[in-house]
Design a protein around this motif. Structure first.
Motif, short mmCIF file in Angstrom:
data_model
loop_
_atom_site.label_atom_id
_atom_site.label_comp_id
_atom_site.label_asym_id
_atom_site.label_seq_id
_atom_site.Cartn_x
_atom_site.Cartn_y
_atom_site.Cartn_z
N HIS A 63 0.79 -0.99 0.03
CA HIS A 63 -0.15 0.09 0.02
C HIS A 63 1.09 1.18 0.00
O HIS A 63 1.92 0.97 0.48
CB HIS A 63 -1.01 -0.11 1.14
CG HIS A 63 -0.22 0.07 2.43
ND1 HIS A 63 0.18 -1.15 3.06
CD2 HIS A 63 -0.05 0.87 3.39
CE1 HIS A 63 1.11 -0.73 4.29
NE2 HIS A 63 0.85 0.64 4.61
N HIS A 65 1.84 5.41 0.83
CA HIS A 65 1.53 6.67 1.65
C HIS A 65 2.38 7.93 0.96
O HIS A 65 3.22 7.79 0.27
CB HIS A 65 2.41 6.43 2.96
CG HIS A 65 1.86 5.30 3.78
ND1 HIS A 65 0.29 5.35 4.25
CD2 HIS A 65 2.30 4.18 4.28
CE1 HIS A 65 0.50 4.31 5.10
NE2 HIS A 65 1.58 3.49 4.97
N HIS A 107 4.86 0.39 0.48
CA HIS A 107 5.50 -0.71 1.25
C HIS A 107 4.25 -1.75 1.61
O HIS A 107 3.24 -1.63 1.63
CB HIS A 107 6.20 -0.13 2.50
CG HIS A 107 5.26 0.65 3.35
ND1 HIS A 107 5.68 1.06 4.77
CD2 HIS A 107 3.89 0.78 3.33
CE1 HIS A 107 4.73 1.15 5.40
NE2 HIS A 107 3.77 1.30 4.86
N GLU A 109 3.61 -4.28 5.35
CA GLU A 109 4.13 -4.48 6.56
C GLU A 109 3.56 -5.70 6.90
O GLU A 109 2.21 -5.61 7.28
CB GLU A 109 3.64 -3.29 7.41
CG GLU A 109 4.27 -1.93 6.88
CD GLU A 109 3.39 -0.70 7.41
OE1 GLU A 109 3.74 -0.29 8.48
OE2 GLU A 109 2.28 -0.55 6.78
N GLN A 126 1.73 1.61 15.74
CA GLN A 126 2.23 2.52 14.83
C GLN A 126 1.50 3.87 14.78
O GLN A 126 0.30 4.01 15.30
CB GLN A 126 1.73 1.85 13.40
CG GLN A 126 2.37 2.88 12.32
CD GLN A 126 2.38 2.27 10.89
OE1 GLN A 126 1.12 2.46 10.21
NE2 GLN A 126 3.05 1.26 10.49
FE FE2 Z 1 1.77 1.57 5.61
#
Ligand code: FE2
Length: 296
Positions: A63, A65, A107, A109, A126
């Motif tokens: 996804h 950012h 990225h 995660e 986070q």
């Molecule tokens: Fe992220």
């Protein structure tokens, strides 16, 4: 010595549970309806603690950012990350990854292979920190700090301990460099502890208790597991131990005070910039993660 004005609890917010990524559960005090006062922080997620069986653990696959920073702090378990700039690594307990998405990054995660295959406990945080307009399109930047390199300190009586991810406390100074002044600290406050630390007046401050309870301010307001205390004005914070021990994240920063246009993984100043971010992502301008087949 000038006497300090202690910040008292102005408001308490209880975290709500929310499903994220491919379906993992977080405790999230904000963003929440009617709580728009966390500037420069955009989000605080506590991931778990969750005990996964073999094949159960899920994360957040590829996804994008743009326009802010994501900071991951692991307490238990392992997270793997990889991104369109070619970074790849594993976060283990106590490690911190401070990622400035800036102009854009894609990225993933995910809990580590080991946890996905064999199961295990995952617990971490986070947070999202906003960037001012002049830094939203900055070059992406990573700061990864392993647990042993995060500065730690304790009060003279040893009853209050802190890990300093950002800012400074009890003589310990963060090794992470932030674009705007930020305080991010993991405090353990044992019964009988009484600690006061300076916190610049211009910063907005909050404390999120994620274990036990902690007494906040001269008033000694009890903040319990899963509660966020928004702190009022002053130039210091004071924490005292409640019966049993408590643990909290202390977050503070100077409010950016700019318009916030927010759409999923993009946080900009205007709707037009959001539309541009969506176009840039869809046309591949934020890159993609290159994966080569692994030889096993
Ligand atoms: Fe992220």
């Amino acid at each position: 010595m000038t006497s300090k004005t202690i910040r008292e609890t102005a408001r308490i917010v209880t975290a709500h549970r929310q499903r994220e990524g491919a379906g993992f559960i977080v405790r999230r005090p904000f963003p929440a309806q009617g709580l728009d006062v966390a500037d420069p922080f955009l989000l605080l997620d506590e991931m778990g603690p969750a005990d996964y069986g073999p094949g159960e653990a899920v994360g957040a696959p590829d996804h994008p950012h743009r326009g802010f920073e994501t900071i991951t702090y692991m307490l238990e378990g392992e997270f793997e990350h990889e991104d369109s700039a070619g970074h790849r690594g594993v976060l283990r307990p106590g490690d911190v990854q401070w990622m400035t998405a800036g102009a854009g990054i894609v990225h993933s995660e995910m809990p580590s292979d080991r946890i996905r295959e064999k199961g295990g406990r995952v617990h971490g945080f986070q947070i999202w920190v906003n960037l001012p307009a002049k830094l939203k399109m900055t070059r992406p930047r990573y700061q990864e700090v392993s647990a042993g390199k995060i500065p730690e300190a304790r009060s003279a009586d040893g009853r209050a301990r802190v890990r300093v991810i950002a800012g400074e406390a009890l003589g310990a100074h963060a090794v992470i460099d932030t674009h705007i002044p930020i305080v991010y600290q993991d405090w353990t406050i044992e019964s009988g502890a009484d600690v006061t630390v300076a916190l610049p007046r211009e910063q907005q401050a909050m404390a999120y208790v994620f274990q036990g309870a902690v007494l906040v301010g001269n008033e000694g307001k009890e903040i319990r597991d899963g509660q966020l205390a928004l702190l009022g004005e002053g130039d210091a914070v004071r924490f005292r131990g409640a019966p049993g021990a408590g643990r909290l994240l202390l977050l503070a920063g100077v409010p950016i005070g700019e318009p916030v246009a927010r759409y999923g993984p993009f946080v900009m100043n205007t709707q037009e910039e959001i539309a541009q971010a969506v176009r840039d992502y869809q046309s591949g301008r934020m890159g993609e993660i290159t994966r080569t087949a692994e030889v096993r």
